[in-house]
Design an enzyme around this catalytic site. Structure first.
Site, PDB file in Angstrom:
ATOM      1  N   ASP A 187       0.109   6.234  -6.020  1.00 62.36           N
ATOM      2  CA  ASP A 187      -0.642   5.477  -4.900  1.00 62.36           C
ATOM      3  C   ASP A 187      -1.064   4.037  -5.740  1.00 62.36           C
ATOM      4  O   ASP A 187      -0.919   3.682  -6.769  1.00 62.36           O
ATOM      5  CB  ASP A 187      -1.995   5.991  -4.322  1.00 62.36           C
ATOM      6  CG  ASP A 187      -2.855   6.339  -5.545  1.00 62.36           C
ATOM      7  OD1 ASP A 187      -3.761   5.588  -6.118  1.00 62.36           O
ATOM      8  OD2 ASP A 187      -2.411   7.581  -6.220  1.00 62.36           O
ATOM      9  N   ASP A 220      -4.321   1.973  -6.612  1.00 62.54           N
ATOM     10  CA  ASP A 220      -5.761   1.884  -6.615  1.00 62.54           C
ATOM     11  C   ASP A 220      -6.522   1.010  -5.846  1.00 62.54           C
ATOM     12  O   ASP A 220      -5.681  -0.201  -5.484  1.00 62.54           O
ATOM     13  CB  ASP A 220      -5.968   2.057  -8.095  1.00 62.54           C
ATOM     14  CG  ASP A 220      -7.536   2.719  -8.258  1.00 62.54           C
ATOM     15  OD1 ASP A 220      -7.478   3.900  -7.620  1.00 62.54           O
ATOM     16  OD2 ASP A 220      -8.501   2.311  -8.612  1.00 62.54           O
TER      17      ASP A 220
END
Length: 269
Positions: A209, A211
């Site tokens: 992912d 952040d």
């Protein structure tokens, strides 16, 4: 009672060790309480390997509740010399893209209150952490990723946060502007404890992912637990191949400096 030993220790869930032969699950007692779960011991290409799910089989242990000392001690008790530690990480820099792999070489600790050493006194003991990750294992991991032809980064600094919550945008932007590359909740104190017990340690991270600091400056979705699990599971096949390659290609007879007592003991500081 049968005695079990292993040369390699791997942190990974039950699906991770499907390639092992003659697998047996055992309980290991430690002076620091029970490890995260039972340990699976098996063989791959004639090398003995111990697998331990860092968060427990049911992922029931949040990062700040993982019994890090018990986990590392259990591996040492089994005779483990080298630890392979795959993890999921978030990206703090736009060039570290979702799906990339990172062979981590440095960490920055932002945790608090964790039991992070075996050296509780009475003699004050210091260990060198200038290079926390094993250079030999890192080199073999890089070789494996090159052969697999996947996108990866040869180096990366991971900032370790307390968890279990994710960062605020302000925190994440701070980490990004400090130049850190990836973010995680479990690398500290795991890598330090391995060094204290003189075991080589390598982290192969997969970026699951972006952040929230990057989110605030671009058009990407903020991180969620579901996103992390989904992306990590998508890359388990590649992670397994890297683990297998390291096990198969690490020379058993070579002496690595990580196996030395890299400590500088001082009294009365």
């Amino acid at each position: 009672m049968e005695q079990y030993t292993a040369e390699f220790g791997v942190f990974g869930g039950s699906g991770f060790y499907s390639f092992l032969e003659n697998v047996k699950e055992i309980k290991v007692e430690t002076p620091y309480g029970p490890p995260s779960d039972v340990i699976a011991i098996g063989e791959y290409k004639g090398r003995s390997v111990a697998f331990l799910p860092r968060h427990g089989k049911l992922h029931q242990l949040p990062p700040h509740k993982i019994p890090y000392r018990a986990n590392i001690w259990a591996f040492k008790k089994l005779g483990v010399k080298r630890i392979i530690a795959p993890t999921a990480v978030g990206s703090l820099q736009s060039e570290y893209k979702v799906g990339d792999f990172v062979v981590t070489d440095q960490f920055v600790d932002f945790t608090r209150g964790r039991e992070c050493t075996f050296y509780e006194g009475p003699i004050t003991t210091h260990i060198s952490m200038a290079e926390p990750y094993c250079p030999e294992l890192r080199g073999i991991a890089i070789e494996a990723l090159e052969k697999l032809g996947v996108r990866f980064h040869r180096t990366g600094t991971v900032v370790v946060i307390q968890g279990p919550r994710f960062s605020t945008k302000a925190e994440s932007l701070f980490f990004t502007r400090m130049g850190f590359h990836i973010i995680n909740m479990t690398q500290y104190p795991e890598v330090v404890l391995a060094r204290e017990l003189e075991m080589c340690y390598v982290n192969i991270a997969v970026v699951t992912d972006y952040d929230v600091g990057i989110v605030s400056e671009g058009n990407v979705q903020p991180v969620t637990q579901e996103m992390v699990i989904k992306k990590f599971n998508e890359n388990i096949g590649t992670l397994k191949e890297v683990v297998k390659y390291i096990i198969e290609h690490t020379p058993p007879e070579r002496h690595c400096k990580c196996g030395e007592a890299l400590k500088d003991a001082r009294v009365g500081e």
